[in-house]
Design a protein around this motif. Structure first.
Motif, short mmCIF file in Angstrom:
data_model
loop_
_atom_site.label_atom_id
_atom_site.label_comp_id
_atom_site.label_asym_id
_atom_site.label_seq_id
_atom_site.Cartn_x
_atom_site.Cartn_y
_atom_site.Cartn_z
N VAL A 245 27.33 29.66 -72.89
CA VAL A 245 26.04 29.68 -73.58
C VAL A 245 25.13 30.69 -72.91
N THR A 246 24.24 31.24 -73.69
CA THR A 246 23.32 32.25 -73.18
C THR A 246 21.90 31.70 -73.11
N ARG A 247 21.15 32.16 -72.11
CA ARG A 247 19.71 31.98 -72.10
C ARG A 247 19.12 33.30 -72.58
N PRO A 248 18.60 33.31 -73.81
CA PRO A 248 18.10 34.58 -74.34
C PRO A 248 16.86 35.03 -73.59
N ALA A 249 16.80 36.32 -73.23
CA ALA A 249 17.85 37.29 -73.47
C ALA A 249 18.25 37.90 -72.12
N ASP A 250 18.61 37.04 -71.14
CA ASP A 250 18.84 37.64 -69.83
C ASP A 250 19.86 36.94 -68.95
N ALA A 251 20.56 35.90 -69.44
CA ALA A 251 21.47 35.17 -68.57
C ALA A 251 22.60 34.54 -69.37
N GLN A 252 23.73 34.35 -68.68
CA GLN A 252 24.89 33.67 -69.27
C GLN A 252 25.25 32.48 -68.38
N PHE A 253 25.37 31.30 -69.02
CA PHE A 253 25.73 30.09 -68.30
C PHE A 253 27.08 29.56 -68.78
N VAL A 254 27.71 28.76 -67.93
CA VAL A 254 29.03 28.22 -68.19
C VAL A 254 28.99 26.70 -68.08
N LEU A 255 29.53 26.02 -69.09
CA LEU A 255 29.66 24.56 -69.08
C LEU A 255 31.14 24.23 -68.97
N ARG A 256 31.45 23.18 -68.17
CA ARG A 256 32.85 22.85 -67.86
C ARG A 256 33.09 21.36 -68.00
N ALA A 257 34.24 20.98 -68.63
CA ALA A 257 34.56 19.56 -68.80
C ALA A 257 36.07 19.39 -68.91
N ASN A 258 36.52 18.14 -68.81
CA ASN A 258 37.95 17.83 -68.90
C ASN A 258 38.40 17.57 -70.33
N ASN A 259 37.45 17.42 -71.26
CA ASN A 259 37.81 17.25 -72.66
C ASN A 259 36.69 17.83 -73.51
N PRO A 260 36.92 18.05 -74.81
CA PRO A 260 35.91 18.74 -75.63
C PRO A 260 34.58 18.03 -75.71
N THR B 131 16.09 27.27 -72.73
CA THR B 131 16.77 27.43 -74.02
C THR B 131 18.17 27.97 -73.78
N LEU B 132 19.16 27.31 -74.39
CA LEU B 132 20.54 27.78 -74.35
C LEU B 132 21.08 27.83 -75.77
N GLU B 133 21.81 28.89 -76.09
CA GLU B 133 22.38 29.06 -77.43
C GLU B 133 23.56 30.02 -77.33
N GLY B 134 24.02 30.51 -78.49
CA GLY B 134 25.13 31.47 -78.49
C GLY B 134 26.42 30.89 -77.95
N ALA B 135 26.77 29.66 -78.34
CA ALA B 135 27.88 28.93 -77.74
C ALA B 135 29.25 29.45 -78.19
N ARG B 136 30.19 29.47 -77.24
CA ARG B 136 31.60 29.76 -77.49
C ARG B 136 32.43 28.76 -76.69
N MET B 137 33.58 28.34 -77.23
CA MET B 137 34.42 27.37 -76.55
C MET B 137 35.78 27.99 -76.21
N TYR B 138 36.31 27.61 -75.01
CA TYR B 138 37.60 28.10 -74.54
C TYR B 138 38.32 26.97 -73.80
N LYS B 139 39.60 27.21 -73.53
CA LYS B 139 40.40 26.27 -72.73
C LYS B 139 41.19 27.06 -71.71
N ARG B 140 41.12 26.60 -70.45
CA ARG B 140 41.87 27.25 -69.38
C ARG B 140 42.35 26.19 -68.41
N ASN B 141 43.62 26.22 -68.09
CA ASN B 141 44.21 25.26 -67.16
C ASN B 141 43.87 23.82 -67.52
N GLY B 142 43.90 23.54 -68.83
CA GLY B 142 43.66 22.18 -69.30
C GLY B 142 42.21 21.77 -69.35
N GLU B 143 41.29 22.63 -68.94
CA GLU B 143 39.86 22.32 -68.95
C GLU B 143 39.18 23.06 -70.11
#
Length: 539
Positions: A225-240, A208-220
């Motif tokens: 997203v969080t795995r409740p209630a013990d982990a934080q994961f990162v998703l990465r892409a070149n466009n939204p 399960t992943l939830e708690g999403a937030r979006m950011y932009k850094r260096n064009g990416e």
């Protein structure tokens, strides 16, 4: 004279000197589901409030280490059905309302936007324009916050993260549970938001992943997203719209509080000089969910890593992120004499208040707003977050205008509650300690309106009512942290009344214990109390 003396004493213990290090937790109070961002030199932080009103508090900082409360994005809960949020018609909204919402700023129109999915239905929108934040380094004067409801979006953006792209004409909301979606919004000339595109961008098949937030850094583009209630994961892409690649940031990381959960479900923010920090929270009941902050580094491959302490855990302290001379009214010990016509941003009612039944100026007048035998059903209970790890809250109250059948006092408020207060019978207001006020977990209906377990003297005028609470984390244990109730007739010598009250460590109510003050009728409306001051100090 005594009130001035005790005010001076308490303020001497208040954090008037700002911390010169980043010490975790950065705010030892219940501020969960955080969304954090920066405008110029100013950092902002938004969090959940469920049925408390006003909702979605906004905190401000200039260094990421010292935070103050400045406003609420939702001045009143304009949600349906209204009866639930107004505590009328025997309905209520405990554990409903505002959770995992989002707050961001659009520079081109000088407008803050708040979005939140309410009760799994539609997404409510509030905005505050005209604060001139961009021109003032992000600072908004208190009097210029102007929160106004916008048209509701007919879709639930679950655990939403609002994001304005570089030129802020491109607006996105990332949201979802396991299936993470991105919605693109258009902004009308009048500032209203409307969805124009919606796409599934990532599916988690293994957790399960939830708690999403979006950011932009260096064009990416990055989705946190969080795995409740013990982990934080990162998703990465070149466009939204992806495709996104996933990595773990932290998983069951230890510290900095013992007998607490693992830091997770947060967001990232950069400083003006380009350094990045991750803010999350720890389940730390009975106090609630408590925010912690740590710096990030970025590897040669472009992925972030958390800066850990020598034990490979979340650090108790880090160097302060920003050196600044700007001051804030740090959340924590304080005295409030209710001098202004408006309440300070640290206060929240148990539901929407009946505004015709209270006023503030020379003290806080609480007139009875509900005829009931159930504190959980009574309107206009005013609450304040408890500061940890151990503190006491003292209310100075004039009870001379109570009427027959009225009940008033200071409450340790949550789904399992207790209070010290006055029961007025005829012409006599008797001091009592009442415990075992309980809601049924899940349905949140009242299972017990409480039992009088101790009595004290009768009171005709002023009384000081005190609750001393130990909210040192005990999450996942059978330890019931204790609260002690006491009273004073002169403000100097306090007498304990009743047994210690063991607080609940359950996470299911989601919010932590709060200090509160109440006044309700069991026979007829018309009585009132005056709260002359509230003082909170660490012990």
């Amino acid at each position: 004279m005594f009130l001035r003396a005790i005010t001076t004493l308490f303020l001497a213990h208040a954090p008037l000197v700002l911390s010169q290090t980043l010490t975790n937790p950065v705010v030892w109070q219940d501020h969960p589901d955080l969304d954090v961002f920066r405008i110029g030199r100013t950092f902002y932080y938004s969090s959940s409030t469920f049925a408390y009103s006003p909702g979605a508090p906004v905190l401000r900082s200039f260094d990421l280490a010292n935070w103050e409360a400045v406003t609420h994005s939702v001045p009143y809960l304009n949600f349906s059905p209204a009866n639930n949020y107004n505590l009328t018609s025997n309905s209520r909204a405990y554990v409903k309302g505002i959770w995992a919402s989002t707050l961001r700023y659009r520079p081109s129109t000088d407008t803050f936007y708040w979005l939140g999915c309410i009760d799994g239905g539609k997404t409510h929108v509030w905005s505050s324009p005209g604060g001139n934040a961009r021109a003032n380094g992000g600072e908004v004067p208190t009097e210029t916050w102007n929160w106004t409801p916008r048209p509701v979006i007919d879709k639930c953006y679950y655990d939403a993260g609002l994001f304005f792209d570089d030129d802020d004409s491109q607006v996105y909301v990332v949201y979802g549970n396991t299936q993470i979606r991105v919605a693109q919004l258009s902004v009308a000339s009048n500032g209203d938001l409307r969805e124009v595109r919606n796409q599934l961008v990532y599916t988690s098949s293994d957790m399960t992943l939830e708690g999403a937030r979006m950011y932009k850094r260096n064009g990416e583009y990055w989705i946190w997203v969080t795995r409740p209630a013990d982990a934080q994961f990162v998703l990465r892409a070149n466009n939204p719209w992806g495709p996104y690649t996933r990595r773990v940031l932290v998983e069951r990381i230890q510290g900095p509080l013992t007998s607490a959960g693992y830091a997770h479900q947060g967001g990232i923010v950069d400083t003006e000089d380009g350094r990045w920090f991750y803010a999350g929270f720890m389940d730390a009941y009975p106090g609630g969910r408590i925010p912690v902050v740590a710096p990030l580094t970025w590897g040669g491959d472009g992925w972030p890593s958390l800066v850990r302490d020598s034990a490979n855990g979340w650090g108790k302290t880090y160097p302060i992120p920003v050196a600044t001379t700007r001051k804030v009214n740090v959340l924590g010990p304080r005295v409030d004499e209710f001098r202004g016509s408006k309440l300070g941003p640290e206060w929240e009612w148990n539901h929407n208040p009946d505004n015709g039944k209270w006023n503030s100026g020379d003290g806080l007048v609480l007139r009875t707003a509900t005829v009931t035998g159930d504190l959980f059903a009574a309107r206009n209970t005013l609450t304040h977050r408890i500061v940890g790890p151990k503190s006491r809250g003292t209310f100075r109250i004039d009870v001379g205008a109570m009427r027959d059948g009225d009940r008033a006092g200071a409450v340790l408020f949550r789904d399992r509650a207790a209070y010290i207060g006055l029961h007025k019978t005829g012409n006599t207001a008797s001091l009592v300690m009442v415990n075992n006020l309980n809601l049924v977990e899940g349905s949140w209906t009242t299972s017990s309106t409480g039992s009088v377990v101790a009595t004290g003297p009768s009171v005709t005028g002023e009384i000081w009512l005190r609750i001393q609470a130990d909210i040192t984390p005990a999450f996942g244990t059978n330890t019931g942290r204790q609260a002690i109730f006491s009273y004073s007739t002169d403000g100097r010598t306090f007498t304990t009344l009743g047994p210690a009250f063991a607080m609940s460590n359950s996470w299911r109510y989601f919010t932590g214990y709060r200090f509160g003050v109440f006044n309700f009728a069991t026979k007829a409306l018309g009585g009132e109390i005056k709260v002359k001051s509230f003082a909170m100090e660490l012990v």
